[in-house]
Motif scaffolding. Structure first.
Motif, short mmCIF file in Angstrom:
data_model
loop_
_atom_site.label_atom_id
_atom_site.label_comp_id
_atom_site.label_asym_id
_atom_site.label_seq_id
_atom_site.Cartn_x
_atom_site.Cartn_y
_atom_site.Cartn_z
N ASP A 183 40.42 0.50 34.22
CA ASP A 183 40.03 -0.32 35.36
C ASP A 183 41.21 -1.13 35.88
OD1 ASP A 183 38.14 -1.42 37.21
OD2 ASP A 183 38.02 -3.21 35.98
N SER A 184 41.98 -1.70 34.96
CA SER A 184 43.17 -2.47 35.36
C SER A 184 44.17 -1.59 36.07
CB SER A 184 43.82 -3.12 34.13
OG SER A 184 42.94 -4.05 33.52
N SER A 185 44.40 -0.40 35.53
CA SER A 185 45.38 0.51 36.12
C SER A 185 44.97 0.94 37.52
CB SER A 185 45.54 1.74 35.22
OG SER A 185 46.50 2.63 35.74
N SER A 186 43.69 1.19 37.73
CA SER A 186 43.22 1.60 39.06
C SER A 186 43.36 0.47 40.07
CB SER A 186 41.77 2.07 38.99
OG SER A 186 40.92 1.01 38.59
N LYS A 187 43.12 -0.76 39.64
CA LYS A 187 43.25 -1.90 40.55
C LYS A 187 44.72 -2.19 40.87
CE LYS A 187 38.90 -4.31 39.75
NZ LYS A 187 38.17 -3.14 39.27
N VAL A 188 45.60 -2.00 39.89
CA VAL A 188 47.04 -2.14 40.15
C VAL A 188 47.49 -1.10 41.18
CG1 VAL A 188 49.33 -1.83 39.14
CG2 VAL A 188 47.62 -3.21 37.95
N ARG A 189 47.01 0.11 41.04
CA ARG A 189 47.38 1.16 41.99
C ARG A 189 46.92 0.81 43.40
NH1 ARG A 189 45.64 7.34 40.94
NH2 ARG A 189 43.59 6.35 40.81
N LEU A 190 45.72 0.27 43.53
CA LEU A 190 45.22 -0.12 44.85
C LEU A 190 46.06 -1.25 45.43
CD1 LEU A 190 43.10 0.20 47.04
CD2 LEU A 190 41.61 -1.35 45.76
N CYS A 191 46.45 -2.22 44.60
CA CYS A 191 47.29 -3.33 45.07
C CYS A 191 48.65 -2.84 45.55
CB CYS A 191 47.48 -4.36 43.96
SG CYS A 191 46.07 -5.45 43.70
N LEU A 192 49.24 -1.92 44.81
CA LEU A 192 50.55 -1.38 45.19
C LEU A 192 50.47 -0.65 46.53
CD1 LEU A 192 51.83 -0.03 41.75
CD2 LEU A 192 52.71 -2.00 43.00
N MET A 193 49.47 0.19 46.68
CA MET A 193 49.31 0.94 47.93
C MET A 193 49.06 -0.01 49.10
SD MET A 193 46.91 4.06 46.51
CE MET A 193 46.51 4.55 48.18
N ASP A 194 48.22 -1.03 48.88
CA ASP A 194 47.89 -1.96 49.94
C ASP A 194 49.11 -2.78 50.35
OD1 ASP A 194 45.62 -3.31 51.51
OD2 ASP A 194 46.55 -5.00 50.50
N THR A 195 49.89 -3.22 49.38
CA THR A 195 51.10 -3.99 49.69
C THR A 195 52.12 -3.13 50.42
OG1 THR A 195 50.70 -5.24 47.66
CG2 THR A 195 52.84 -5.53 48.72
N GLN A 196 52.22 -1.89 50.04
CA GLN A 196 53.15 -0.98 50.71
C GLN A 196 52.78 -0.83 52.19
OE1 GLN A 196 53.07 3.18 49.40
NE2 GLN A 196 55.30 3.14 49.30
N GLU A 224 57.76 1.56 45.14
CA GLU A 224 57.94 3.00 44.92
C GLU A 224 58.34 3.31 43.49
OE1 GLU A 224 60.79 4.13 47.84
OE2 GLU A 224 59.38 4.00 49.52
N SER A 225 59.06 2.39 42.84
CA SER A 225 59.44 2.61 41.44
C SER A 225 58.28 2.35 40.48
CB SER A 225 60.64 1.72 41.08
OG SER A 225 60.27 0.34 41.09
N LEU A 226 57.37 1.44 40.86
CA LEU A 226 56.25 1.12 39.99
C LEU A 226 55.12 2.15 40.08
CD1 LEU A 226 55.89 -2.76 40.43
CD2 LEU A 226 56.79 -1.52 38.45
N GLN A 227 54.98 2.76 41.24
CA GLN A 227 53.88 3.70 41.41
C GLN A 227 53.91 4.87 40.43
OE1 GLN A 227 54.26 4.42 45.65
NE2 GLN A 227 52.48 3.14 46.12
N PRO A 228 55.07 5.53 40.18
CA PRO A 228 55.08 6.60 39.16
C PRO A 228 54.73 6.10 37.76
CG PRO A 228 57.02 6.75 40.57
CD PRO A 228 56.37 5.44 40.87
N HIS A 229 55.20 4.89 37.42
CA HIS A 229 54.87 4.33 36.11
C HIS A 229 53.36 4.12 35.97
CE1 HIS A 229 58.92 3.58 34.57
NE2 HIS A 229 59.25 3.19 35.78
N ASN A 230 52.76 3.55 37.00
CA ASN A 230 51.32 3.31 36.95
C ASN A 230 50.54 4.61 36.94
OD1 ASN A 230 49.12 1.19 37.19
ND2 ASN A 230 48.63 2.48 38.94
N GLU A 231 51.03 5.60 37.68
CA GLU A 231 50.36 6.91 37.70
C GLU A 231 50.44 7.56 36.32
OE1 GLU A 231 48.03 9.80 39.18
OE2 GLU A 231 48.63 7.94 40.18
N ALA A 232 51.59 7.40 35.64
CA ALA A 232 51.73 7.96 34.29
C ALA A 232 50.75 7.28 33.33
CB ALA A 232 53.16 7.79 33.80
#
Length: 316
Positions: A183-196, A224-232
């Motif tokens: 759940d935390s990882s999915s919300k971080v991904r949404l925050c990253l996309m929204d901020t981008q 862009e550097s955090l998104q691959p880490h979060n996806e992994a």
């Protein structure tokens, strides 16, 4: 609640008063769940309308990033935790108008609290509202990076428990924690996309000074550097979840297999007992002196033979 900040020697300084003069001197006005009277104060003092909290929940791009007579508007998700310490998201409305930044939110957020603490000693280079906005978004990305690091460290611990395959209380707790990390990882991904998306709109719609334009691009590179880490991490969570479900299925199959073999082993003795339990008057072994012992022996033999057969086949 209204928190107003002005510039003093290139530092943000909180204004104690909230009258018209103080608000006119503010570069950043931060509103936390403002009352109707506070909204009217902003309307009377600065002729500024605020978005409703219902509007903050809109997800379409045209409703989150736009420009109108009230200024440039950005609505962005911020990572936080609810009262039960579960991952949550809070929408924040940023409005830029007449060299002043307005922020509207319905709760206290870690990124804002951290930025206020930093502002006590951190100097502003350009001393404008755009810099405050970019600094807040930069603090937000730093917080998300910390969350990713925390999730990674937690998954390393969970992987040892889950891949061990030993089911018990620790295994069940690991599964519960794993769902929280997902759940935390999915919300971080949404925050990253929204901020981008928000930064791309800001760069496209405004003429930022050179230093701030580079700061915005630097934040985009960090995203862009955090998104691959979060996806992994997201993929690792899914792998651990599938592994856990696999171990559970294997254990269930073992239990079902044992019950199946036991039922097959006791089927022949049941057949013998059924034959000699019939109530016919004429039966060959009815008056046989050793009939009872013979029936028990046949039942025992009918159970032992399938057992050794299954043992030889490796099914037990």
């Amino acid at each position: 609640m209204i928190n107003a900040f002005s510039l003093e020697n290139a530092h943000l300084a909180r204004l104690e008063d909230e009258d018209n003069v103080a608000l006119n001197n503010a570069i950043w006005i931060d509103l936390i769940e403002p009352s109707l009277e506070e909204r009217e104060t902003l309307q009377d003092s600065l002729d500024q309308n605020l978005a409703s909290f219902l509007e903050l929940e809109d997800i379409e791009a045209s409703a989150r990033f736009f420009e109108d007579e009230d200024g440039l508007h950005l609505h962005s998700f911020f990572y936080c935790e609810d009262e039960n310490d579960y991952a949550d998201l809070a929408s924040v409305a940023f409005t830029l108008r007449d060299g002043r930044l307005f922020t509207l939110r319905n709760r206290e957020l870690p990124a804002f609290r951290l930025y206020r603490m930093r502002s006590r000693y951190q100097r502003l280079e350009e001393c404008n509202a755009y810099e405050v906005l970019l600094d807040l978004l930069e603090t937000k990305i730093e917080q998300l990076a910390d969350v990713i690091e925390t999730v990674y460290a937690e998954l390393e611990k969970l992987s040892r428990i889950i891949l061990d395959g030993k089911q018990g209380e620790a295994f069940n707790e690991a599964l519960a924690t794993l769902t929280e990390q997902e759940d935390s990882s999915s919300k971080v991904r949404l925050c990253l996309m929204d901020t981008q998306r928000a930064l791309s709109f800001l760069v496209r719609k405004t003429r930022l000074p050179a230093n701030q334009l580079e700061q915005a691009r630097e934040i985009l590179r960090d995203i862009e550097s955090l998104q691959p880490h979060n996806e992994a991490l997201f993929q690792k969570v899914n792998f651990l979840m599938q592994a856990a479900m696999g171990y559970i299925n294997i254990e269930q199959n073992k239990i079902i297999k044992i019950f199946s073999v036991i039922s097959v082993i006791f089927l022949p003795p049941t057949l013998v007992a059924s034959n000699y339990g019939m109530n016919f008057e004429i039966m060959p072994e009815l008056h046989f002196e050793y009939g009872y012992a013979m029936a028990l022996g046949m039942m025992l033999l009918a159970a032992i033979c399938p057992y050794f057969y299954f043992k030889r086949k490796g099914w037990l």
